[in-house]
Design an enzyme around this catalytic site. Structure first.
Site, short mmCIF file in Angstrom:
data_model
loop_
_atom_site.label_atom_id
_atom_site.label_comp_id
_atom_site.label_asym_id
_atom_site.label_seq_id
_atom_site.Cartn_x
_atom_site.Cartn_y
_atom_site.Cartn_z
N SER A 146 0.81 -1.22 0.00
CA SER A 146 0.00 0.00 0.00
C SER A 146 0.85 1.27 0.00
O SER A 146 0.36 2.35 -0.35
CB SER A 146 -0.94 0.02 1.21
OG SER A 146 -0.20 0.05 2.40
N ASP A 398 -1.81 7.54 11.46
CA ASP A 398 -1.07 6.78 10.44
C ASP A 398 0.26 7.50 10.21
O ASP A 398 0.31 8.52 9.53
CB ASP A 398 -1.89 6.72 9.14
CG ASP A 398 -1.16 5.95 8.04
OD1 ASP A 398 0.01 5.59 8.24
OD2 ASP A 398 -1.78 5.71 6.98
N HIS A 401 2.00 5.82 6.13
CA HIS A 401 1.68 6.34 4.80
C HIS A 401 1.89 7.85 4.77
O HIS A 401 1.99 8.48 5.83
CB HIS A 401 0.23 5.99 4.45
CG HIS A 401 0.01 4.51 4.32
ND1 HIS A 401 -0.35 3.71 5.39
CD2 HIS A 401 0.11 3.68 3.26
CE1 HIS A 401 -0.45 2.46 4.99
NE2 HIS A 401 -0.16 2.41 3.70
#
Ligand SMILES: *[C@@H]1O[C@H](CO)[C@@H](O)[C@H](O)[C@H]1NC(C)=O
Ligand SMILES: *[C@@H]1O[C@H](CO)[C@@H](O)[C@H](O)[C@H]1NC(C)=O
Ligand SMILES: *[C@@H]1O[C@H](CO)[C@@H](O)[C@H](O)[C@H]1NC(C)=O
Ligand SMILES: *[C@@H]1O[C@H](CO)[C@@H](O)[C@H](O)[C@H]1NC(C)=O
Ligand SMILES: *[C@@H]1O[C@H](CO)[C@@H](O)[C@H](O)[C@H]1NC(C)=O
Ligand SMILES: *[C@@H]1O[C@H](CO)[C@@H](O)[C@H](O)[C@H]1NC(C)=O
Length: 421
Positions: A146, A398, A401
């Site tokens: 991802s 997060d 990312h």
């Protein structure tokens, strides 16, 4: 099961825009016990502040050297870039909601105003017109997890300044996709294969798993290995998923595991698993040199920047400026995984060199420049704040990312410089 284990898989999830509300709802309800991974981030907390001026002055010393032939694109520093990013949430429609920090209301904007400056040369910004021109009739594939999908969003945003691609394909979960830039006949594929090797992953669309991953050291994931030679350029990267609890297989037998409760299996560790898998991947790449082969761009490990905890127990990342040089050197996990990558890459590089194919294997070493950017992560802006307020749960950060736009754009600026120049 403990509360803190509840959300542990979300961070590796795809979050396609169309699914994200549903995903959020489900995440709040998740009660399946997840299996703990053995990550121990070394938590460093240093006061920030005085760094900016120092960065600039050190940069002045190095700015003059423009010998491109010798320039190490990965050795440099972040310098102020008043003009800001090449695109915004309003001009690009390829940003997924969970990485769209602008849309999700991130208030500070300084993180958008830094440019990567290699010591020995200047890094030109991504030139979408030139790129599309040079890449006419070519096929690209981004093969990995991802975080690579995170990079592809930036890649498409940069390119769409010159031409908007059309989507030709997406898998049902939106993890694998393909776009075509019609006017230039350039195809860009995104292939989701978080381990690169064949792995049985027992996770539903909400990232909840009730059985351990079964990872095969001797079988490549066919999602990319069978089509690999059809591409002209591939960007490959992985790593993060190896930290998860998994059972390891070789020659149809269990050879060990990482963090498994079954003590009859040997604990081999994630570094061993990553190293075995990269050997398999690079063996594939170096064994096909007689055929049409793509230029392989191997991107290095991405450091995360959780502070005051980890991603499942309240760790945060709320810095608003880059680190100074030497202020943060990465965690033990970062060091270990990076060493594995560099070692395996170097072995493959030697094989390619001895076959006269050195130009077909390149290292996109984004590690160091990413390490300096604790401010570039999504943090608490995965969703617009109201979603979380309504639910009265603590916002989960997060810190793995990256915001799009953000420092991740520099990864693609570097790709441009590597393949077009
Ligand atoms: C930069 O390079 C130019 C031309 O090579 C030279 O004239 C100039 O003095 C250099 N500047 C610095 C600060 O070294
Ligand atoms: C982009 O973000 C700004 C806030 O920075 C917001 O006002 C605007 O509505 C967003 N636009 C889109 C298309 O998401
Ligand atoms: C588009 O590019 C592919 C190779 O990627 C090539 O096979 C095909 O003929 C091209 N199509 C046109 C219309 O030029
Ligand atoms: C698996 O088979 C290969 C090839 O026969 C052999 O080299 C390797 O040592 C085997 N691995 C294990 C763990 O038995
Ligand atoms: C980051 O969060 C910590 C802990 O909540 C807080 O003390 C600090 O002031 C925050 N920093 C910024 C820049 O918001
Ligand atoms: C990072 O490494 C450099 C060079 O080895 C060292 O001088 C510095 O103190 C280290 N910083 C931290 C925060 O450990």
């Amino acid at each position: 099961m403990t509360n803190k284990k509840k959300h542990m898989s979300w961070i590796w999830q795809p979050w396609p825009s169309s699914l994200h509300r549903k995903t959020d709802n489900m995440l709040a309800k998740v009660t399946v016990c997840l299996l703990l991974i053995g990550v121990s981030y070394r938590l460093l907390f240093y006061p920030s502040g005085s760094g900016v001026k120092q960065l600039v002055s050190t940069n002045e010393i190095n700015r003059n050297s423009t010998d491109k032939g010798k320039c190490n694109l990965f050795d440099g520093m972040w310098i102020p870039n008043p003009s800001g990013p090449a695109y915004t949430n309003s001009t690009c429609r390829f940003i997924e909601d969970h990485q769209n920090c602008l849309m999700n209301g991130r208030p500070d904007k300084e993180y958008l105003h830094w440019g990567w400056k290699p010591y020995q040369c200047d890094l030109p910004l991504f030139d979408s017109y030139l790129f599309l021109d040079v890449m006419r009739d070519k096929t690209w594939a981004f093969i990995g997890d991802s975080i690579l999908r995170n990079q592809v969003q930036s890649f498409l945003c940069l390119l769409s300044k010159a031409e908007e691609p059309v989507e030709l394909y997406h898998s049902s979960d939106f993890k694998s996709r393909r776009w075509l830039f019609r006017k230039h006949n350039l195809t860009v594929s995104l292939i989701w294969t978080p381990f690169l090797a064949h792995a049985e992953i027992f996770e539903n669309e909400n990232g909840v798993s009730d059985a351990p991953i079964q990872l095969h050291f001797d079988i490549l994931d066919q999602s990319w290995s069978t089509t690999y030679t059809k591409f002209d350029y591939v960007v490959i990267s992985g790593g993060q998923w190896f930290l998860k609890y998994a059972v390891y297989w070789e020659n149809n037998s269990v050879v060990g595991c990482h963090n498994c409760p079954d003590k009859s299996h040997a604990e081999l560790g994630y570094e061993f698993a990553y190293s075995k898998t990269l050997q398999l991947v690079f063996r594939h790449i170096t064994s096909l040199i007689g055929e049409h082969i793509p230029v392989v761009i191997f991107r290095t490990w991405t450091p995360s920047h959780f502070e005051n905890g980890q991603w499942f127990d309240g760790g945060i990342c709320n810095r608003t400026v880059p680190y100074n040089e030497g202020e943060f050197n990465g965690s033990d996990v970062d060091h270990g995984m990076r060493e594995v990558e560099l070692r395996e890459f170097e072995k493959a590089r030697k094989v390619m060199e001895s076959s006269g194919k050195l130009n077909y294997l390149k290292l996109l070493d984004t590690y160091q420049l990413s390490l300096m950017r604790p401010d570039g992560h999504v943090g608490s802006y995965r969703t617009f704040p109201r979603f979380d307020k309504n639910r009265k749960r603590k916002v989960q950060y997060d810190c793995l990312h990256w915001c799009v736009p953000g420092p991740i754009d520099a990864w693609n600026d570097i790709i441009m410089e590597m393949v077009v120049k």
